[in-house]
Design an enzyme around this catalytic site. Structure first.
Site, PDB file in Angstrom:
ATOM      1  N   PHE B 117     -56.927 -24.942 -22.410  1.00  0.00           N
ATOM      2  CA  PHE B 117     -56.514 -23.569 -22.698  1.00  0.00           C
ATOM      3  C   PHE B 117     -55.024 -23.550 -23.018  1.00  0.00           C
ATOM      4  O   PHE B 117     -54.288 -24.468 -22.640  1.00  0.00           O
ATOM      5  CB  PHE B 117     -56.823 -22.659 -21.506  1.00  0.00           C
ATOM      6  CG  PHE B 117     -57.758 -21.526 -21.856  1.00  0.00           C
ATOM      7  CD1 PHE B 117     -59.061 -21.785 -22.227  1.00  0.00           C
ATOM      8  CD2 PHE B 117     -57.319 -20.205 -21.830  1.00  0.00           C
ATOM      9  CE1 PHE B 117     -59.918 -20.747 -22.560  1.00  0.00           C
ATOM     10  CE2 PHE B 117     -58.174 -19.155 -22.160  1.00  0.00           C
ATOM     11  CZ  PHE B 117     -59.478 -19.426 -22.528  1.00  0.00           C
ATOM     12  N   GLN B 231     -49.416  -8.145 -23.493  1.00  0.00           N
ATOM     13  CA  GLN B 231     -49.810  -9.340 -24.225  1.00  0.00           C
ATOM     14  C   GLN B 231     -50.606  -9.022 -25.491  1.00  0.00           C
ATOM     15  O   GLN B 231     -51.598  -8.306 -25.439  1.00  0.00           O
ATOM     16  CB  GLN B 231     -50.674 -10.228 -23.335  1.00  0.00           C
ATOM     17  CG  GLN B 231     -51.141 -11.497 -24.020  1.00  0.00           C
ATOM     18  CD  GLN B 231     -51.618 -12.526 -23.008  1.00  0.00           C
ATOM     19  OE1 GLN B 231     -52.729 -12.458 -22.511  1.00  0.00           O
ATOM     20  NE2 GLN B 231     -50.755 -13.467 -22.682  1.00  0.00           N
ATOM     21  N   HIS B 233     -53.000 -10.800 -27.941  1.00  0.00           N
ATOM     22  CA  HIS B 233     -53.807 -12.014 -28.091  1.00  0.00           C
ATOM     23  C   HIS B 233     -53.785 -12.382 -29.569  1.00  0.00           C
ATOM     24  O   HIS B 233     -54.026 -11.527 -30.425  1.00  0.00           O
ATOM     25  CB  HIS B 233     -55.240 -11.759 -27.615  1.00  0.00           C
ATOM     26  CG  HIS B 233     -56.034 -13.017 -27.435  1.00  0.00           C
ATOM     27  ND1 HIS B 233     -56.393 -13.817 -28.485  1.00  0.00           N
ATOM     28  CD2 HIS B 233     -56.517 -13.613 -26.320  1.00  0.00           C
ATOM     29  CE1 HIS B 233     -57.061 -14.857 -28.013  1.00  0.00           C
ATOM     30  NE2 HIS B 233     -57.170 -14.753 -26.715  1.00  0.00           N
ATOM     31  N   LEU B 243     -62.217  -9.547 -29.566  1.00  0.00           N
ATOM     32  CA  LEU B 243     -61.587 -10.820 -29.213  1.00  0.00           C
ATOM     33  C   LEU B 243     -62.370 -12.046 -29.665  1.00  0.00           C
ATOM     34  O   LEU B 243     -63.573 -12.134 -29.453  1.00  0.00           O
ATOM     35  CB  LEU B 243     -61.446 -10.860 -27.683  1.00  0.00           C
ATOM     36  CG  LEU B 243     -60.918 -12.145 -27.047  1.00  0.00           C
ATOM     37  CD1 LEU B 243     -59.473 -12.377 -27.446  1.00  0.00           C
ATOM     38  CD2 LEU B 243     -61.039 -12.073 -25.536  1.00  0.00           C
ATOM     39  N   GLU B 246     -59.586 -17.636 -26.776  1.00  0.00           N
ATOM     40  CA  GLU B 246     -58.691 -18.769 -26.888  1.00  0.00           C
ATOM     41  C   GLU B 246     -59.458 -20.097 -26.805  1.00  0.00           C
ATOM     42  O   GLU B 246     -59.001 -21.129 -27.288  1.00  0.00           O
ATOM     43  CB  GLU B 246     -57.691 -18.684 -25.725  1.00  0.00           C
ATOM     44  CG  GLU B 246     -56.588 -19.691 -25.776  1.00  0.00           C
ATOM     45  CD  GLU B 246     -55.419 -19.222 -24.906  1.00  0.00           C
ATOM     46  OE1 GLU B 246     -54.886 -18.126 -25.168  1.00  0.00           O
ATOM     47  OE2 GLU B 246     -55.053 -19.949 -23.977  1.00  0.00           O
ATOM     48  N   ARG B 286     -49.853 -17.616 -25.677  1.00  0.00           N
ATOM     49  CA  ARG B 286     -50.245 -16.497 -26.538  1.00  0.00           C
ATOM     50  C   ARG B 286     -49.062 -15.765 -27.151  1.00  0.00           C
ATOM     51  O   ARG B 286     -49.111 -15.349 -28.303  1.00  0.00           O
ATOM     52  CB  ARG B 286     -51.096 -15.515 -25.740  1.00  0.00           C
ATOM     53  CG  ARG B 286     -52.431 -16.108 -25.394  1.00  0.00           C
ATOM     54  CD  ARG B 286     -53.268 -15.168 -24.558  1.00  0.00           C
ATOM     55  NE  ARG B 286     -54.551 -15.806 -24.292  1.00  0.00           N
ATOM     56  CZ  ARG B 286     -55.457 -15.340 -23.470  1.00  0.00           C
ATOM     57  NH1 ARG B 286     -55.250 -14.202 -22.815  1.00  0.00           N
ATOM     58  NH2 ARG B 286     -56.596 -15.971 -23.282  1.00  0.00           N
ATOM     59  N   HIS B 355     -54.061  -7.093 -25.658  1.00  0.00           N
ATOM     60  CA  HIS B 355     -55.113  -7.693 -24.860  1.00  0.00           C
ATOM     61  C   HIS B 355     -54.927  -7.507 -23.357  1.00  0.00           C
ATOM     62  O   HIS B 355     -55.891  -7.409 -22.620  1.00  0.00           O
ATOM     63  CB  HIS B 355     -55.154  -9.196 -25.190  1.00  0.00           C
ATOM     64  CG  HIS B 355     -56.227  -9.963 -24.509  1.00  0.00           C
ATOM     65  ND1 HIS B 355     -57.557  -9.630 -24.636  1.00  0.00           N
ATOM     66  CD2 HIS B 355     -56.196 -11.048 -23.695  1.00  0.00           C
ATOM     67  CE1 HIS B 355     -58.291 -10.496 -23.939  1.00  0.00           C
ATOM     68  NE2 HIS B 355     -57.489 -11.345 -23.352  1.00  0.00           N
ATOM     69  N   ARG B 390     -48.719 -13.877 -19.564  1.00  0.00           N
ATOM     70  CA  ARG B 390     -49.820 -14.500 -18.822  1.00  0.00           C
ATOM     71  C   ARG B 390     -50.398 -15.669 -19.596  1.00  0.00           C
ATOM     72  O   ARG B 390     -50.568 -15.581 -20.815  1.00  0.00           O
ATOM     73  CB  ARG B 390     -50.922 -13.469 -18.599  1.00  0.00           C
ATOM     74  CG  ARG B 390     -52.167 -14.033 -17.947  1.00  0.00           C
ATOM     75  CD  ARG B 390     -53.201 -12.955 -17.707  1.00  0.00           C
ATOM     76  NE  ARG B 390     -53.809 -12.480 -18.932  1.00  0.00           N
ATOM     77  CZ  ARG B 390     -54.947 -12.969 -19.463  1.00  0.00           C
ATOM     78  NH1 ARG B 390     -55.571 -13.976 -18.865  1.00  0.00           N
ATOM     79  NH2 ARG B 390     -55.441 -12.458 -20.559  1.00  0.00           N
TER      80      ARG B 390
END
Lengths: 251, 596
Positions: B117, B231, B233, B243, B246, B286, B355, B390
């Site tokens: 990730f 955030q 994304h 979405l 990721e 991100r 996001h 995050r």
């Protein structure tokens, strides 16, 4: 934007228990673009024409299970059904069949929730394991035995499709049986025998008349009809085994 | 008004709320738990999380690595003592979820598998295909049915907190199906209502993500911390914002611009390699990826699509159909259903969308807020693990780790206190009922809910998007003040009691305006660039001298928020340059060398 010039007629089954004796249809002319879902059509009506139009929705991506409705008589998730596929004809949206209507497109799901609760939808460990022992091991075969039946999003479209549920609201129904089967097939679980009593009970699998429409409308390919069928066989086997070795007899 | 007496009331039935409810029930089965949710719990937005949950799993990994990834990923605005606790508890909680039946994806030998990730040095993201949040939520919801002490208030909407003798002692709720008000008394109140991203225009989020709990705590004097950090994304469906996880990149997907060029190499994330490499390129964090998109657009290197606007391509074709079906089945379906394309054959047009809200209700490491008896967990809370950005897959784990922490402490707190004074609480609840009934029944309003909501969302995107400047942020602040005024003149079409979503949407919009103000005003005062807060007006660099601080927004009735600052807890990681790709690897080695 030539797209947004197109207008589709959306016919909505409206019902407000405080002012209507019976549900009735109202038609709205909604401008739409190619990527607009039926849900967005309903949102357009609420935002522009009538704020009292009532429906459930949230994720917009077919995973939260909120926005099921009858679309031209077929149970569907409105977020992944598109207006373009109905144009230039009129489209009709109604509350999900077989459930009591609370208001407009909102139905009473409390019975369904009670059914979920009734099947003990949680692991009752075959062999309890402490956290410092780490995870249970599941071979690919063990994993594949149940994984398909974990995909249910509780949208209840299968209940709206099920003729037997329409006749007998106490029938435990496709999604709950699929979930029951999911836990029974999980190698971590040891409570299949307890759950089988529910399968074979009066409201259990033998209500099913094997129409298979539940699996056809399932947006997540859970195939509840398959779960019901397997459990019919299991329940029958169970019955004969009990018959052959009555209580108190040797195992 | 009906009165329910509970020991612990939890508002929000998503991953955090359910985990907390189970923790209370397991701590002491005699405690009565009220679990309030405005939707059936399995509809909560946890359901839409795709990629997975982070927790050390591999023998090559360590708590220290997870800690450093998280703190560096948060641009040193994390509470480091809280992160230390978090990384140690993460694998325990993820294993607990396995014991409860979560169908984590597995390796061929039957163990739980982990995937790569963004911003994570070692593969440590536990996943259930690309429906991790769905499976976590349903596992918790179903498991919660084991505990008779959890009484659910499904489809009940929380409209106020009750406070007496300096303690939070309950909530006021509306049963959505009937429009009736109830008061739920409790000695511990846990807010777990999720984020607030729907205050922006284009977001990945469900309609229910309206910041309810944040606004409730805020109005009761509790600070909203670090609200400027929102955030984006980087890989979302244009227009709808839906979405594309990721994990698409964790599994090897690449991002290319209109020339087919892997542009991330121009933004400190390179060099390019054939295979996905942790913390390089597409596996960068991100904030950096969304910022790179912005500059590609400025340079005219994005693809201009007539309907979708400016996009780049997420290319998964080289992963092959079979692998995509196994690892990313939901993504496959979404691309087919919503975009009419086959990800095994076509690149997917994507762009960034809002996001996640890094900030939230300020709480300590026990998830306790400044108002006694009040707790907050999950996205609505700021417990301190995300800092200014995050890392993907830390938030699902957060729900579990801190859901449990809050549940255990809320149980302890409830047992240590005598029940409150019902009469005083009821008086407050009745005042709330009157205020909201007045909103519903008033006539002559001319402002439409949808119009105010749309203007708010557009203004937030314009002023508080990926890059920010004082003049546009000021315009947003002014716009929000204007909308606050106009909201007083709101019109509600529906006057009925049963399922009045028109009325409740207005209440949500009221929450959203408060939360939006806390974001915009926190943003304009932070005169530096850090994590997801990036400025282009002379404050392009991080400023640790003046802004290694948490912002704290305080509610001021009828006025703009007051912004204060609080210290950041630093234990072992001193702020350093935040670098990825080859530069990141070099910095890692130097850090190791200096420790040796």
């Amino acid at each position: 934007m030539p797209d947004s010039q197109r207008i589709i007629e959306i016919e909505v089954l409206r019902y407000n228990p405080e002012s209507d004796k019976e549900p009735h249809l109202e038609v709205y002319k909604v401008p739409f673009s190619d990527d607009m879902s039926v849900l967005q059509g309903a949102q357009y009506i609420k935002d522009h024409f009538d704020g009292s139009l009532t429906f459930r929705w949230s994720c917009r991506m077919a995973i939260c299970g909120s926005c099921g409705m009858m679309i031209n008589g077929i149970p569907k998730l409105s977020c992944e059904t598109f207006l373009r596929d109905y144009f230039p004809n009129r489209i009709r949206i109604e509350a999900m069949a077989n459930f009591p209507i609370e208001k407009d497109l909102v139905v009473d799901l409390s019975g369904f929730i009670e059914k979920l609760e009734s099947i003990q939808p949680y692991i009752i460990p075959r062999e309890p394991r402490s956290l410092d022992q780490g995870e249970y091991i599941q071979s690919p075969e063990q994993f594949n035995a149940y994984i398909q039946f974990t995909s249910c999003i509780n949208c209840t479209l299968c209940y709206a499709a099920c003729p037997q549920f329409g006749l007998n609201p106490d029938f435990i129904g496709p999604a709950a049986i699929a979930l029951l089967h999911r836990y029974n097939m999980d190698s971590r679980d040891g409570a299949a025998a307890e759950r089988m009593e529910l399968v074979a009970a009066e409201e259990g699998v033998f209500n099913c008349s094997a129409v298979g429409y539940c699996s056809e409308v399932c947006p997540k390919h859970v195939d509840p009809a398959n779960a019901v069928n397997i459990n019919k066989t299991n329940a029958a086997k169970d019955y004969f085994l009990r018959f052959l070795s009555p209580k108190g007899g040797s195992k | 008004m009906e009165i329910f007496k509970a020991d612990v009331v939890i508002v929000g039935g998503g991953g955090a709320g359910l985990r907390a409810a189970i923790a209370v029930a397991e701590t002491d089965p005699s405690l009565k738990i009220a679990l309030v949710s405005k939707v059936y719990p399995m509809r909560s937005h946890t359901v839409a999380a795709e990629g997975g949950a982070a927790g050390v799993k591999k023998p090559t990994d360590s708590y220290e690595y997870h800690f450093h990834d998280t703190v560096g990923g948060g641009d040193w605005l994390c509470e480091q003592d809280v992160v230390e606790y978090f990384v140690r508890q993460a694998p325990i909680e993820l294993t607990q979820l396995e014991h409860w039946g979560c169908p984590w994806s597995r390796t061929a030998d039957g163990h739980v598998n982990v995937r790569a990730f963004g911003g994570m040095k070692i593969e440590r993201t536990w996943f259930a295909a690309d429906k991790s949040g769905f499976h976590i939520l349903h596992t918790l919801f179903q498991t919660s049915m084991k505990y008779p002490s959890i009484k659910r208030f499904d489809e009940h909407f929380c409209v106020d907190l009750l406070e007496d003798e300096g303690r939070c002692q309950g909530v006021v709720v509306i049963e959505m199906g009937t429009g009736e008000f109830s008061m739920i008394e409790a000695r511990s109140v846990i807010i777990a209502t999720g984020g607030a991203g729907r205050v922006f225009r284009e977001s990945t989020l469900g309609g229910i993500v309206t910041g309810d709990g944040m606004a409730l705590a805020y109005r009761h004097g509790v600070a909203l911390r670090d609200m400027e950090f929102v955030q984006y994304h980087p890989t979302c469906m244009p227009v709808t914002g839906l979405l594309f996880t990721e994990a698409c990149r964790g599994e090897g997907g690449i991002l290319v611009n209109k020339d087919g060029y892997r542009y991330l190499q121009d933004y400190g994330l390179g060099p390019v390699s054939d295979k996905p490499k942790n913390k390089y390129m597409e596996l960068g964090p991100r904030d950096r990826l969304s910022q790179a998109f912005y500059f590609e657009q400025q340079k005219g290197r994005t693809i201009e699509h007539p309907r979708l606007g400016s996009v780049v391509h997420l290319d998964l074709r080289h992963l092959g159909e079979a692998y995509l079906h196994e690892r990313l089945p939901l993504i496959y379906e979404m691309a087919e259903t919503f975009m009419g394309l086959d990800p095994a054959k076509d690149p997917i047009p994507i762009r960034p969308a809002v996001h996640y809200t890094m900030g939230g209700i300020k709480v300590d490491g026990n998830c306790a807020a400044s108002l006694k008896g009040l707790y907050a967990i999950g996205e609505c809370a700021s417990v301190g693990i995300h800092g200014a950005n995050r890392l993907g897959s830390n938030s699902l784990t957060e729900l579990l780790v801190f859901g449990k922490v809050a549940g255990v402490d809320a149980a302890r707190n409830a047992k240590s206190l005598a029940p409150g004074k019902s009469a005083s609480l009821l008086k407050q609840a009745e005042a709330t009922e009157q205020r909201l009934m007045a909103l519903k029944t008033k006539t002559g309003g001319t402002e439409k809910i949808a119009v105010i909501r749309k203007e708010m969302a557009q203004s937030m995107e314009d002023g508080c998007g990926i890059y920010r400047m004082a003049n546009t942020m000021q315009a947003t602040c002014d716009k929000l003040s204007e909308l606050r005024e106009r909201f007083k003149n709101i019109s509600i079409d529906d006057k009925s009691s049963v399922w009045n979503t028109d009325w409740l949407t207005a209440v949500e919009l009221d929450y959203q305006l408060d939360v939006a103000q806390s974001m915009a005003h926190s943003a304009i005062r932070r005169k530096e660039s850090r994590g997801a807060h990036q400025r282009l007006d002379g404050f392009e660099l991080r400023d640790d001298v003046n802004y290694l601080k948490h912002s704290e927004a305080y509610y001021v009735a009828g006025d703009e928020p007051r912004i204060a600052y609080g210290d950041v807890k630093i234990t072992t990681s001193q702020p350093a340059e935040r670098v990825y790709g080859a530069a990141g690897e070099k910095a890692d080695q130097e850090r190791k060398g200096s420790h040796a």
